[in-house]
Design a protein around this motif. Structure first.
Motif, PDB file in Angstrom:
ATOM      1  N   TYR A  15       0.840  -1.194   0.000  1.00  0.00           N
ATOM      2  CA  TYR A  15       0.000   0.000   0.000  1.00  0.00           C
ATOM      3  C   TYR A  15       0.880   1.250   0.000  1.00  0.00           C
ATOM      4  O   TYR A  15       2.023   1.223   0.465  1.00  0.00           O
ATOM      5  CB  TYR A  15      -0.921   0.013   1.229  1.00  0.00           C
ATOM      6  N   ALA A  16       0.312   2.331  -0.520  1.00  0.00           N
ATOM      7  CA  ALA A  16       1.024   3.608  -0.569  1.00  0.00           C
ATOM      8  C   ALA A  16       0.442   4.561   0.462  1.00  0.00           C
ATOM      9  O   ALA A  16      -0.735   4.463   0.820  1.00  0.00           O
ATOM     10  CB  ALA A  16       0.914   4.215  -1.967  1.00  0.00           C
ATOM     11  N   ASP A  17       1.274   5.499   0.925  1.00  0.00           N
ATOM     12  CA  ASP A  17       0.794   6.458   1.923  1.00  0.00           C
ATOM     13  C   ASP A  17       0.069   7.639   1.290  1.00  0.00           C
ATOM     14  O   ASP A  17      -0.353   8.560   1.976  1.00  0.00           O
ATOM     15  CB  ASP A  17       1.951   6.946   2.803  1.00  0.00           C
ATOM     16  N   ARG A  18      -0.078   7.595  -0.045  1.00  0.00           N
ATOM     17  CA  ARG A  18      -0.813   8.628  -0.788  1.00  0.00           C
ATOM     18  C   ARG A  18      -1.174   8.046  -2.152  1.00  0.00           C
ATOM     19  O   ARG A  18      -0.614   7.005  -2.551  1.00  0.00           O
ATOM     20  CB  ARG A  18       0.049   9.883  -0.954  1.00  0.00           C
ATOM     21  N   HIS A  77      -3.851   3.633  -2.041  1.00  0.00           N
ATOM     22  CA  HIS A  77      -3.864   4.265  -0.726  1.00  0.00           C
ATOM     23  C   HIS A  77      -4.780   3.462   0.189  1.00  0.00           C
ATOM     24  O   HIS A  77      -5.818   2.960  -0.242  1.00  0.00           O
ATOM     25  CB  HIS A  77      -4.355   5.703  -0.850  1.00  0.00           C
ATOM     26  N   THR A  78      -4.394   3.317   1.451  1.00  0.00           N
ATOM     27  CA  THR A  78      -5.168   2.488   2.370  1.00  0.00           C
ATOM     28  C   THR A  78      -6.594   3.005   2.555  1.00  0.00           C
ATOM     29  O   THR A  78      -7.519   2.218   2.769  1.00  0.00           O
ATOM     30  CB  THR A  78      -4.481   2.418   3.735  1.00  0.00           C
ATOM     31  N   ARG A  79      -6.773   4.315   2.468  1.00  0.00           N
ATOM     32  CA  ARG A  79      -8.123   4.869   2.634  1.00  0.00           C
ATOM     33  C   ARG A  79      -9.042   4.382   1.516  1.00  0.00           C
ATOM     34  O   ARG A  79     -10.211   4.038   1.746  1.00  0.00           O
ATOM     35  CB  ARG A  79      -8.060   6.401   2.646  1.00  0.00           C
ATOM     36  N   GLU A  80      -8.507   4.326   0.288  1.00  0.00           N
ATOM     37  CA  GLU A  80      -9.284   3.822  -0.844  1.00  0.00           C
ATOM     38  C   GLU A  80      -9.589   2.341  -0.667  1.00  0.00           C
ATOM     39  O   GLU A  80     -10.705   1.876  -0.930  1.00  0.00           O
ATOM     40  CB  GLU A  80      -8.534   4.048  -2.154  1.00  0.00           C
ATOM     41  N   PHE A  81      -8.593   1.588  -0.214  1.00  0.00           N
ATOM     42  CA  PHE A  81      -8.804   0.159   0.031  1.00  0.00           C
ATOM     43  C   PHE A  81      -9.930  -0.066   1.038  1.00  0.00           C
ATOM     44  O   PHE A  81     -10.830  -0.900   0.820  1.00  0.00           O
ATOM     45  CB  PHE A  81      -7.510  -0.475   0.541  1.00  0.00           C
ATOM     46  N   GLU A  82      -9.896   0.654   2.149  1.00  0.00           N
ATOM     47  CA  GLU A  82     -10.900   0.461   3.184  1.00  0.00           C
ATOM     48  C   GLU A  82     -12.297   0.803   2.679  1.00  0.00           C
ATOM     49  O   GLU A  82     -13.278   0.136   3.024  1.00  0.00           O
ATOM     50  CB  GLU A  82     -10.540   1.275   4.425  1.00  0.00           C
ATOM     51  N   ASP A 110       8.416  11.033  -3.296  1.00  0.00           N
ATOM     52  CA  ASP A 110       8.151  11.044  -1.852  1.00  0.00           C
ATOM     53  C   ASP A 110       7.152   9.985  -1.400  1.00  0.00           C
ATOM     54  O   ASP A 110       6.831   9.903  -0.205  1.00  0.00           O
ATOM     55  CB  ASP A 110       7.614  12.420  -1.438  1.00  0.00           C
ATOM     56  N   ILE A 111       6.651   9.192  -2.324  1.00  0.00           N
ATOM     57  CA  ILE A 111       5.692   8.153  -1.938  1.00  0.00           C
ATOM     58  C   ILE A 111       6.388   7.133  -1.052  1.00  0.00           C
ATOM     59  O   ILE A 111       7.481   6.663  -1.354  1.00  0.00           O
ATOM     60  CB  ILE A 111       5.104   7.440  -3.174  1.00  0.00           C
ATOM     61  N   ALA A 116      -4.739   1.644   8.975  1.00  0.00           N
ATOM     62  CA  ALA A 116      -3.353   1.571   8.502  1.00  0.00           C
ATOM     63  C   ALA A 116      -2.793   2.957   8.254  1.00  0.00           C
ATOM     64  O   ALA A 116      -1.595   3.204   8.463  1.00  0.00           O
ATOM     65  CB  ALA A 116      -3.287   0.733   7.226  1.00  0.00           C
ATOM     66  N   GLU A 117      -3.640   3.879   7.831  1.00  0.00           N
ATOM     67  CA  GLU A 117      -3.187   5.246   7.571  1.00  0.00           C
ATOM     68  C   GLU A 117      -2.624   5.874   8.845  1.00  0.00           C
ATOM     69  O   GLU A 117      -1.578   6.524   8.830  1.00  0.00           O
ATOM     70  CB  GLU A 117      -4.330   6.085   7.017  1.00  0.00           C
ATOM     71  N   THR A 118      -3.321   5.668   9.972  1.00  0.00           N
ATOM     72  CA  THR A 118      -2.846   6.187  11.251  1.00  0.00           C
ATOM     73  C   THR A 118      -1.505   5.559  11.631  1.00  0.00           C
ATOM     74  O   THR A 118      -0.587   6.248  12.092  1.00  0.00           O
ATOM     75  CB  THR A 118      -3.878   5.893  12.359  1.00  0.00           C
ATOM     76  N   LEU A 119      -1.369   4.262  11.407  1.00  0.00           N
ATOM     77  CA  LEU A 119      -0.120   3.571  11.736  1.00  0.00           C
ATOM     78  C   LEU A 119       1.019   4.018  10.833  1.00  0.00           C
ATOM     79  O   LEU A 119       2.172   4.118  11.264  1.00  0.00           O
ATOM     80  CB  LEU A 119      -0.331   2.063  11.623  1.00  0.00           C
TER      81      LEU A 119
END
Length: 353
Positions: free
Chosen positions: A186-189, A211-216, A248-249, A337-340
């Motif tokens: 996963y990517a952070d953005r 991005h994890t937000r999209e996955f969720e 920067d990803i 995961a985004e928070t982590l």
């Protein structure tokens, strides 16, 4: 369902990369497929008994095989050379079954031709098979609805050109109470579209990581309960040219648990759960995810969402669950995961060899 032209091109690129470009794990250009978190000792012992031809072509990024699955029916998405399937076959025993799905002929050949030798090691013929197919089209590969208790996958979904279709196919293949227990990149953005056509970035899982937000959002819209993080590790990019391309990803290997149970994340009710200590290898304690660990015989207050998983999933026989009286204040026991990632959380350990 026929693949679109774009999907066919993406599939062909992956087949070429994993079937012809890569020969062994050492050919990789990132740490994604060289898991740094050690598998459980039980799994390590099994891995050491697997034929070397299978182990040498293992390209996973995590340890997506739960213990306590004796007698279960397991499905592996993108099974590759079959290492995780071989491990699962040993864990489910003679009464369980394991089916691997892959589209790469070279990998499938390796997986199939070592089954007999592994059966000799086990002392019985495992119900282990490998089928040719696409993970977006499990029915076309012969995988029936409600036929699997556990679905595993190791650094494969990021390679798919249609991830919602993959997760929908898995949801349909799982029985009620089943689980998708998998590791992926996963990517952070969000990853720029300009990187999607780069063959090496795609083959290494970098351009296809979402991005994890999209996955969720994708998986909860399909019907899975809120995703649970079991492990998260930052991925290192070794190649200087690839580093320049991704900029920067930052990338992470995340092991998620997705349960096909009701989503009770908005409820204020709660449960008291007690782990019975009956999973071999987890006799003293059981780690459900990064937020929930259960010591044997110790009652633990959990949210309704966690209670639903322990009550309604394949894990139910290993716990006693009681409804707690009154309202419950522990409703946020699932970290994203985004928070982590923002906390740069991760663990590092020597992988099993």
């Amino acid at each position: 369902m026929a693949c679109s032209d774009n999907s066919t091109a993406a599939h062909n690129a992956v087949k070429d990369y994993y079937g012809k470009v890569l020969s062994t794990t050492s050919d990789l250009k990132t740490s994604a497929c060289s898991s740094r978190s050690a598998p459980h000792p039980l799994v390590c012992r099994i891995i050491k008994t697997i034929p070397s031809a299978v182990n040498d072509k293992f390209y996973g990024c995590g340890n997506p095989i739960p213990l306590g699955i004796e007698g279960k029916d397991v499905l592996d998405l993108g099974s590759g050379s079959g290492r995780d399937c071989y491990v699962a076959a040993a864990l489910v025993g003679p009464q369980g079954s394991v089916t691997g799905v892959d589209m790469t002929d070279e990998q499938l050949q390796t997986a199939r031709e070592n089954i007999d030798a592994f059966g000799t090691t086990l002392g019985y013929t495992p119900k282990l098979k490998f089928v040719t197919g696409y993970i977006e089209e499990l029915k076309a590969a012969g995988i029936s609805d409600s036929s699997a208790d556990i679905c595993i996958s190791n650094c494969v979904v990021n390679l798919s050109p249609n991830k919602p279709q993959v997760f929908t196919a898995v949801f349909n293949a799982l029985r009620s109470g089943g689980e998708l227990h998998f590791s992926d990149m996963y990517a952070d953005r969000p990853v720029p579209a300009s990187l999607l056509e780069h063959q090496i970035l795609h083959g290494e899982g970098l351009s296809g990581a979402i991005h994890t937000r999209e996955f969720e959002r994708i998986v909860t819209d399909i019907g899975f309960a809120r995703p649970r993080v079991l492990a998260i590790t930052r991925v290192d990019v070794y190649d200087s040219q690839l580093k320049q391309l991704v900029g920067d990803i930052e990338y992470y290997s995340v092991t998620y648990r997705l349960f096909k149970v009701r989503d009770a994340s908005g409820s204020s009710a709660g449960y008291v759960a007690t782990y019975l200590g009956t999973i071999a290898g987890h006799e003293d304690a059981y780690v459900l995810d990064v937020d929930n660990t259960f010591e044997r015989g110790v009652p633990v207050s959990v949210s309704d969402s966690t209670g639903a998983v322990l009550l309604d999933s394949w894990l139910a026989p290993f716990f006693t669950i009681e409804k707690s009286s009154g309202s419950h204040d522990k409703v946020a026991d699932i970290s994203s995961a985004e928070t982590l990632m923002k906390a740069n959380t991760g663990c590092s350990a020597n992988a099993c060899r």
